[in-house]
Scaffold this motif. Structure first.
Motif, PDB file in Angstrom:
ATOM      1  N   PRO A 870       0.805  -1.229   0.000  1.00 27.69           N
ATOM      2  CA  PRO A 870       0.000   0.000   0.000  1.00 27.69           C
ATOM      3  C   PRO A 870       0.830   1.266   0.000  1.00 27.69           C
ATOM      4  CG  PRO A 870      -0.837  -1.576   1.614  1.00 27.69           C
ATOM      5  CD  PRO A 870       0.470  -2.097   1.133  1.00 27.69           C
ATOM      6  N   GLU A 871       2.057   1.224   0.558  1.00 29.77           N
ATOM      7  CA  GLU A 871       2.804   2.472   0.640  1.00 29.77           C
ATOM      8  C   GLU A 871       3.363   2.891  -0.710  1.00 29.77           C
ATOM      9  OE1 GLU A 871       5.952  -0.677   1.163  1.00 29.77           O
ATOM     10  OE2 GLU A 871       3.881  -0.345   1.773  1.00 29.77           O
ATOM     11  N   ASN A 872       3.300   2.047  -1.709  1.00 26.38           N
ATOM     12  CA  ASN A 872       3.791   2.407  -3.032  1.00 26.38           C
ATOM     13  C   ASN A 872       2.910   1.769  -4.089  1.00 26.38           C
ATOM     14  OD1 ASN A 872       5.372   3.591  -4.931  1.00 26.38           O
ATOM     15  ND2 ASN A 872       7.031   2.119  -4.823  1.00 26.38           N
ATOM     16  N   VAL A 873       1.659   2.189  -4.098  1.00 26.19           N
ATOM     17  CA  VAL A 873       0.698   1.597  -5.036  1.00 26.19           C
ATOM     18  C   VAL A 873       1.073   1.912  -6.474  1.00 26.19           C
ATOM     19  CG1 VAL A 873      -0.824   3.601  -5.001  1.00 26.19           C
ATOM     20  CG2 VAL A 873      -1.774   1.365  -5.489  1.00 26.19           C
ATOM     21  N   SER A 874       1.892   2.957  -6.695  1.00 30.43           N
ATOM     22  CA  SER A 874       2.277   3.302  -8.059  1.00 30.43           C
ATOM     23  C   SER A 874       3.172   2.247  -8.694  1.00 30.43           C
ATOM     24  CB  SER A 874       2.990   4.658  -8.077  1.00 30.43           C
ATOM     25  OG  SER A 874       4.158   4.610  -7.290  1.00 30.43           O
ATOM     26  N   ALA A 875       3.658   1.278  -7.926  1.00 26.92           N
ATOM     27  CA  ALA A 875       4.477   0.209  -8.487  1.00 26.92           C
ATOM     28  C   ALA A 875       3.631  -0.941  -8.991  1.00 26.92           C
ATOM     29  CB  ALA A 875       5.473  -0.300  -7.442  1.00 26.92           C
ATOM     30  N   GLY A 876       2.321  -0.874  -8.902  1.00 24.19           N
ATOM     31  CA  GLY A 876       1.455  -1.962  -9.320  1.00 24.19           C
ATOM     32  C   GLY A 876       1.343  -2.060 -10.823  1.00 24.19           C
ATOM     33  N   ILE A 877       0.659  -3.122 -11.271  1.00 25.20           N
ATOM     34  CA  ILE A 877       0.527  -3.378 -12.699  1.00 25.20           C
ATOM     35  C   ILE A 877      -0.384  -2.350 -13.354  1.00 25.20           C
ATOM     36  CG2 ILE A 877      -0.338  -5.051 -14.374  1.00 25.20           C
ATOM     37  CD1 ILE A 877       0.566  -7.247 -12.495  1.00 25.20           C
ATOM     38  N   ILE A 878      -1.502  -2.015 -12.692  1.00 21.83           N
ATOM     39  CA  ILE A 878      -2.442  -1.051 -13.291  1.00 21.83           C
ATOM     40  C   ILE A 878      -1.800   0.322 -13.444  1.00 21.83           C
ATOM     41  CG2 ILE A 878      -4.690   0.050 -13.005  1.00 21.83           C
ATOM     42  CD1 ILE A 878      -5.588  -2.472 -11.498  1.00 21.83           C
ATOM     43  N   PRO A 879      -1.157   0.885 -12.404  1.00 22.18           N
ATOM     44  CA  PRO A 879      -0.455   2.168 -12.624  1.00 22.18           C
ATOM     45  C   PRO A 879       0.661   2.063 -13.663  1.00 22.18           C
ATOM     46  CG  PRO A 879      -0.777   1.786 -10.288  1.00 22.18           C
ATOM     47  CD  PRO A 879      -1.145   0.521 -10.986  1.00 22.18           C
ATOM     48  N   MET A 880       1.310   0.899 -13.777  1.00 18.22           N
ATOM     49  CA  MET A 880       2.351   0.732 -14.796  1.00 18.22           C
ATOM     50  C   MET A 880       1.759   0.867 -16.193  1.00 18.22           C
ATOM     51  SD  MET A 880       4.855  -2.531 -15.385  1.00 18.22           S
ATOM     52  CE  MET A 880       3.451  -3.619 -15.665  1.00 18.22           C
ATOM     53  N   LEU A 881       0.589   0.263 -16.414  1.00 13.69           N
ATOM     54  CA  LEU A 881      -0.062   0.396 -17.714  1.00 13.69           C
ATOM     55  C   LEU A 881      -0.545   1.820 -17.948  1.00 13.69           C
ATOM     56  CD1 LEU A 881      -2.128  -2.916 -17.789  1.00 13.69           C
ATOM     57  CD2 LEU A 881      -0.070  -2.390 -19.084  1.00 13.69           C
ATOM     58  N   GLU A 882      -1.026   2.493 -16.886  1.00 14.42           N
ATOM     59  CA  GLU A 882      -1.470   3.877 -17.053  1.00 14.42           C
ATOM     60  C   GLU A 882      -0.288   4.807 -17.335  1.00 14.42           C
ATOM     61  OE1 GLU A 882      -3.847   4.995 -13.730  1.00 14.42           O
ATOM     62  OE2 GLU A 882      -5.549   3.744 -14.336  1.00 14.42           O
ATOM     63  N   ARG A 883       0.867   4.521 -16.736  1.00 16.44           N
ATOM     64  CA  ARG A 883       2.044   5.327 -17.063  1.00 16.44           C
ATOM     65  C   ARG A 883       2.455   5.125 -18.522  1.00 16.44           C
ATOM     66  NH1 ARG A 883       3.724   3.696 -11.874  1.00 16.44           N
ATOM     67  NH2 ARG A 883       4.985   2.022 -12.767  1.00 16.44           N
ATOM     68  N   ASN A 884       2.302   3.906 -19.017  1.00 18.45           N
ATOM     69  CA  ASN A 884       2.589   3.671 -20.435  1.00 18.45           C
ATOM     70  C   ASN A 884       1.635   4.471 -21.308  1.00 18.45           C
ATOM     71  OD1 ASN A 884       3.688   1.976 -22.795  1.00 18.45           O
ATOM     72  ND2 ASN A 884       1.500   1.546 -22.873  1.00 18.45           N
ATOM     73  N   THR A 885       0.362   4.542 -20.916  1.00 17.01           N
ATOM     74  CA  THR A 885      -0.596   5.365 -21.669  1.00 17.01           C
ATOM     75  C   THR A 885      -0.177   6.822 -21.662  1.00 17.01           C
ATOM     76  OG1 THR A 885      -2.367   3.836 -21.066  1.00 17.01           O
ATOM     77  CG2 THR A 885      -3.019   6.008 -21.847  1.00 17.01           C
ATOM     78  N   THR A 886       0.266   7.312 -20.504  1.00 14.11           N
ATOM     79  CA  THR A 886       0.724   8.704 -20.424  1.00 14.11           C
ATOM     80  C   THR A 886       1.935   8.933 -21.322  1.00 14.11           C
ATOM     81  OG1 THR A 886      -0.102   8.875 -18.155  1.00 14.11           O
ATOM     82  CG2 THR A 886       1.536  10.492 -18.849  1.00 14.11           C
ATOM     83  N   ASN A 887       2.897   8.023 -21.292  1.00 18.59           N
ATOM     84  CA  ASN A 887       4.127   8.196 -22.068  1.00 18.59           C
ATOM     85  C   ASN A 887       3.871   8.095 -23.569  1.00 18.59           C
ATOM     86  OD1 ASN A 887       5.557   8.447 -19.683  1.00 18.59           O
ATOM     87  ND2 ASN A 887       6.023   6.261 -19.573  1.00 18.59           N
ATOM     88  N   GLN A 888       3.037   7.150 -23.975  1.00 16.02           N
ATOM     89  CA  GLN A 888       2.843   6.896 -25.396  1.00 16.02           C
ATOM     90  C   GLN A 888       1.796   7.801 -26.031  1.00 16.02           C
ATOM     91  OE1 GLN A 888       4.836   4.857 -27.011  1.00 16.02           O
ATOM     92  NE2 GLN A 888       5.849   4.284 -25.107  1.00 16.02           N
ATOM     93  N   PHE A 889       0.870   8.324 -25.230  1.00 16.78           N
ATOM     94  CA  PHE A 889      -0.259   9.073 -25.812  1.00 16.78           C
ATOM     95  C   PHE A 889      -0.217  10.549 -25.448  1.00 16.78           C
ATOM     96  CE2 PHE A 889      -4.740  10.297 -26.313  1.00 16.78           C
ATOM     97  CZ  PHE A 889      -4.961   9.816 -27.588  1.00 16.78           C
ATOM     98  N   LEU A 890      -0.111  10.851 -24.147  1.00 21.41           N
ATOM     99  CA  LEU A 890      -0.168  12.247 -23.723  1.00 21.41           C
ATOM    100  C   LEU A 890       1.138  12.980 -24.000  1.00 21.41           C
ATOM    101  CD1 LEU A 890      -2.082  11.963 -20.325  1.00 21.41           C
ATOM    102  CD2 LEU A 890      -2.990  12.552 -22.557  1.00 21.41           C
ATOM    103  N   LEU A 891       2.259  12.391 -23.569  1.00 18.11           N
ATOM    104  CA  LEU A 891       3.530  13.105 -23.670  1.00 18.11           C
ATOM    105  C   LEU A 891       4.010  13.250 -25.113  1.00 18.11           C
ATOM    106  CD1 LEU A 891       5.479  11.640 -20.610  1.00 18.11           C
ATOM    107  CD2 LEU A 891       4.003  13.642 -20.746  1.00 18.11           C
TER     108      LEU A 891
END
Length: 1033
Positions: A870-891
């Protein structure tokens, strides 16, 4: 009526008076505040203004002159409770002032001709949220919010308690020049140069409200356009006003055909045909008198048969560019008062005294005028209670929601007590209060915690369920009762230093991502460095180095018995130079005496492209095949291969002790003269440079992987081999239809994707497959066809891997993320650009889990478990896929047109709930994805975020359905009915239900739904000492 215009009532300049843009009267009627082009907010005594013709009046006239803006001030407004004063200017800043009860500390500003201030008004907050001039301000009638509007087309809502920005409304398409509030505290209206008057519905936020709590508050109720189709755009202001009985809204700068008018808009329908016609130019400001009036003196004779007084009338004043003031009464069709040429320039603002019989107005010619009406001229003021009675039919003074009973009240108090307890604990820790206790850190199946890099294996004592326990001495000091001067008993506060070590701070600790990185893949959460606590570990060298230092002596060199080299290096250091020495086993030595460094691991080089099958030429899906390299290395723990030496890695294990799996392809010429007769590929397992075991494969190796359970290698001909850590072959070669492209391992699971897009997942322990081979064609085809008929870049695979449950996770270059459901045999989309531009929860996590400490002790195996803590939920699989969406689409700028569409939809009619609906759907998507992936910690985190949002939205249907599903195991079913599963994603449904009910308990509009479940769970009032809820009669 008589007009009062004192000569001293102005904003003086060197050559002429400055233009005055705004005025307002304090709720008690004792102060008049004005704002002008000189950058000053001046506060005047209304008593001095009324008595300006009395030579015997000697009290101060100007109470204060405040200059904290760097430009022209356009609006000033007192809060309804009289506590604050707000001003907005063309420097894009809103200043909030508060009256200091202590007198001014200085007589007057040095170098100015200002009279000494009488009152000490200090800047309480500076609010920055606009991109252009601030044109108007408005306080709600309960002072819970402050709204500012400006030329940047924004409407910014600020908390009236903390002055935090709660929401920015971008519904207008042009300059916003006016704001007014409904006296029933249900609406506020804004007027803009886009020729609309927009009415927003709101609910007064609590004092501790944040922008996350108010996402569904301040919504557009209606957009009025019928009265402004030909409205001129030449006015400086468009200041509307709401009638004191809440029934009508007066809109300035309206038109009826070609004629400038003031539109009277009825409440509720927002459409009417009443116009105040008579002004020769555009009207810039209109203001209702705050009191309603009787046309005749109220008496017992004027009452009807039911004892009711006759109906009241309202009075409204209007002025603008024609320099004319008109005052209208709802009992007459024509203006009751018309004062022409009352100023030489445009009238900018109008303000009524709370009595309703004194009017103040300002003009751009610098004049400030006062109109005093005699009693009975406007009518006879009705009692304030009568006006409140009129407003009550619109819900004024009515609290949101009604209690459903004593059980609902107990549940609400219990829910608030749990919430306040956490806040008090954080405040106590901030103030150094030792009694502020921290809850036990959440565990992930282990019993010890890591603090500051040292493992604590001492078992923690159990904490009683009644509440946190502290030092009894501190509790005694905290409960010391004192008696004040007026005889009342008070508990004297006692500040206890946090250095006493009684308890640990429960505040969220500052955390920093460690800079230790490895080139190998690691799915563990980042290491956390706690910066808020002192480091209590020993330096390198232990206690001896801490006491006597870690400076080492020079080593004895052969052929230098007199230590000439040591003396030369020491002399260079004394002269300010820096001696270059190396640290060896025997001490410090010069670089020339050092032995050669161990050989570095050679870098793999490309031999040739892989030989591919002919089937790829006609395959529907064709993926790039890796080139054939000289050698490949995979470590057992998944870390980066060692680069030589014996340095200790972040895991505390020497690089020389790392077990490596190495595959070396043939690089020399053929020994038989034929090209096809190349040497076999060598498979080596190494540790400390020694070969543990060796094997040979007839074909060249393309990919290798491995962990603590097995090693695997994929060859050029599509075959896959697997070995145990001891080197024993686990099974026969697995043959695929094409060359391997991606291979990944997790626990006992092995995944391999072939060049034709077929994905295989095997469990090497059970010798089974999670599902039949599945093709990547559906997600690649859908991604390609969704681009439209025009030519676009074909989507590719960014990464493909597994989790500990054997679920395939694939991320594409168009931003989409997928997983394959082994139960439903279908691909499911987890992440997509739609959520990235439409949801308010994108790239966010719940702040309530930000301070939960990890319970892991020591270094765990990287492949054993990929469950996120819980202290680092950003390391999970779902946030990892959302970061890929941010990198590939938004940025990369691909979201430009989609963002334009979303922005247009938010302000379009019929899409008022678009942003809220998309945010709720995004949370539902996260919860479903965590359930599909079997991500235990992520599931609970996202479920509680979803529950909080449902409570804030008041979605009774979804709340009832969610609670019913969680309580399915508690409800008695028929005897022959199948038993309900008591767990979901590894969590007990009853525990999740309890947390959900506690979160929803503070929402009164949901208590009809939550109270039965609270009774079912036997929730009591906890710290309040009340009986359990099911024991209430």
């Amino acid at each position: 009526m008589h007009v009062v215009k004192p000569q001293w009532l102005n904003h003086p300049g060197d050559l002429k008076d400055f233009e005055v843009y705004s005025c307002h009267v304090s709720p008690d009627g004792s102060r008049l505040v004005t704002a002008a082009g000189d950058g000053y907010v001046r506060i005047w005594s209304t008593e001095a203004i009324v008595n300006s013709n009395n030579p015997e009046y000697t009290k101060p006239k100007q109470l204060a002159a405040i200059s904290h803006h760097s430009g022209t001030i356009h609006a000033v407004r007192f809060s309804s409770n009289g506590k604050y004063l707000a001003s907005g200017a063309d420097d894009k800043i809103v200043c909030v002032y508060a009256l200091d009860p202590n007198g001014p500390t200085h007589a007057s500003t040095f170098g100015s001709n200002e009279p000494p201030p009488v009152e000490n008004w200090r800047v309480f907050r500076r609010l920055i949220g606009h991109d252009s001039d601030v044109q108007d301000l408005g306080w709600s009638y309960d002072s819970s919010i402050l709204v500012s509007v400006g030329l940047d087309s924004k409407v910014v809502v600020w908390s009236g308690h903390t002055f935090e920005k709660l929401k920015t409304l971008s519904n207008h398409q042009s300059h916003v020049k006016g704001i007014t509030f409904d006296p029933a505290n249900k609406y506020f209206a804004t007027a803009s140069d886009d020729r609309t008057l927009k009415v927003f519905r709101f609910t007064s936020p609590p004092p501790n409200a944040t922008s996350q709590d108010q996402v569904n508050n301040f919504v557009l109720e209606h957009s009025i356009t019928y009265a402004f189709t030909a409205s001129p755009l030449t006015t400086y202001f468009r200041r509307p006003s709401w009638s004191p009985d809440g029934a009508h809204l007066a809109a300035a700068n309206a038109t009826n055909g070609p004629v400038s008018t003031v539109a009277i808009i009825p409440r509720g329908t927002w459409e009417g045909d009443i116009y105040l016609v008579g002004h020769e130019g555009p009207v810039e400001v209109c203001a209702f008198s705050p009191r309603t009036f009787y046309t005749n003196p109220p008496s017992s004779e004027s009452m009807d048969s039911n004892g009711n007084l006759p109906s009241t009338v309202t009075v409204v004043a209007c002025a603008g560019q024609d320099k004319t003031l008109t005052i209208w009464n709802t009992s007459y069709a024509r203006p009751w008062v018309v004062v022409r040429d009352i100023s030489t320039k445009t009238i900018s603002d109008i303000a009524w005294a709370p009595s309703g019989e004194t009017l103040y107005l300002t003009s751009l010619d610098g004049s400030i005028l006062t109109l005093v009406f005699e009693r009975g001229e406007l009518g006879y003021p009705a009692a304030v209670a009568d006006t409140q009675k009129e407003l009550s039919k619109y819900g004024a003074g009515r609290k949101v929601g009604m209690l459903e009973g004593t059980e609902a009240l107990l549940l609400e108090e219990y829910s608030k007590a749990v919430e306040i307890k956490g806040v008090q604990g954080r405040m106590g820790a901030l103030m150094g209060d030792g009694g502020a206790s921290e809850p036990a850190p959440a565990t992930n199946g282990t019993t010890s915690a890591i603090a500051n890099g040292t493992a604590n294996t001492t078992p923690q004592p159990s904490v009683p369920a009644t509440g946190p326990s502290g030092d009894p001495r501190v509790e005694k000091l905290k409960q010391r009762v004192t008696v004040t001067k007026d005889g009342k008993k008070r508990i004297a506060p006692m500040l206890v230093s946090s250095s006493s070590g009684i308890n640990q701070s429960s505040l969220p600790q500052s955390q920093l991502l460690s800079t230790t990185t490895t080139s190998g893949r690691s799915d563990d959460p980042h290491n956390m460095l706690d910066l808020s606590k002192p480091y209590d570990g020993f330096p390198k060298g232990g206690l001896q180095a801490l006491l006597i230092g870690n400076r080492r002596k020079f080593a004895e060199l052969e052929g230098d018995p007199e230590r000439v080299v040591e003396k030369r290096l020491a002399g260079a250091a004394r002269n300010g130079g820096a001696a270059i020495v190396l640290n060896s086993e025997n001490g410090l030595i010069p670089p020339a005496a050092a032995t050669a460094k161990p050989a570095m691991v050679d870098t793999p080089s490309v031999l040739r492209p892989a030989i591919i099958n002919d089937a790829l030429a006609v395959s529907h899906v064709r993926l790039a095949v890796p080139k054939l390299r000289t050698h490949m290395i995979r470590t057992m723990d998944g870390s980066a291969p060692p680069s030589g030496g014996t340095d200790t890695t972040a895991t505390g294990k020497s690089e020389a002790e790392t077990v490596m799996f190495e595959a070396r392809n043939a690089t020399g010429p053929s020994r038989t003269g034929r090209l096809q007769d190349h040497d076999p590929a060598r498979i080596n397992c190494l540790k400390k440079g020694q070969v543990l075991w060796q094997d040979f494969l007839p074909k060249s190796v393309l990919l290798v992987t491995g962990n603590y359970n097995y090693f695997a290698a994929a060859c050029e001909d599509g075959s896959i081999y697997a070995w145990t850590p001891a080197g024993r072959r686990m099974l026969n070669a697995l043959v695929m239809e094409a060359q391997p492209v991606i291979m990944d391992c997790r626990g006992w699971w092995l995944m391999c994707i072939s060049a034709v897009g077929m994905c295989y997942v095997w469990n090497l322990q059970a010798m089974t497959a999670a599902h039949p081979p599945v093709s990547l064609a559906p997600i690649l085809d859908i991604a390609a066809h969704a681009q439209g008929p025009h030519l676009t870049r074909s989507p590719g695979i960014i990464f493909a891997r597994m989790n500990s449950e054997g679920r395939i996770v694939v991320a594409l270059s168009n931003g989409d993320g997928y997983t394959y459901s082994h139960n439903m045999y279908v691909w499911q989309r987890i992440s997509e650009p739609w959520w990235a531009v439409g949801s308010q929860y994108w790239n966010t996590k719940d702040s309530s889990v930000g301070d939960v400490k990890s319970s892991k002790s020591g270094e765990q195996k990287k492949e054993d478990n990929d469950q996120v803590s819980p202290e680092n939920v950003s390391a999970g699989i779902i946030p990892m896929l959302e970061r890929n969406t941010t990198n590939q689409f938004l940025l990369q700028g691909r979201a430009f047109y989609l963002q334009r569409l979303i922005k247009a939809l938010i302000s379009a009619e019929g899409y008022e709930t678009f942003e809220s609906s998309v945010s709720v759907a995004h949370l539902e998507n996260r919860v479903a994805a965590a359930l599909t992936l079997g991500a235990r910690e992520e599931f609970k985190i996202y479920l509680l975020m979803y529950v909080r949002r449902l409570g804030a939205e008041g979605l009774k249907g979804k709340v009832e359905e969610l609670l019913r599903n969680l309580a399915a195991s508690l409800v008695t079913e028929e005897e022959d009915a199948p038993k309900k599963d008591e767990q979901i994603c590894g969590w007990d449904k009853v525990d999740l239900l309890k947390e959900a009910v506690l979160i929803l308990g503070k929402h009164r509009d949901l208590q009809r739904v939550t109270v039965p479940y609270a009774r079912l769970l036997n929730l009591d009032a906890g710290e309040h000492g009340d009986q359990p809820m099911d024991g209430i009669s």
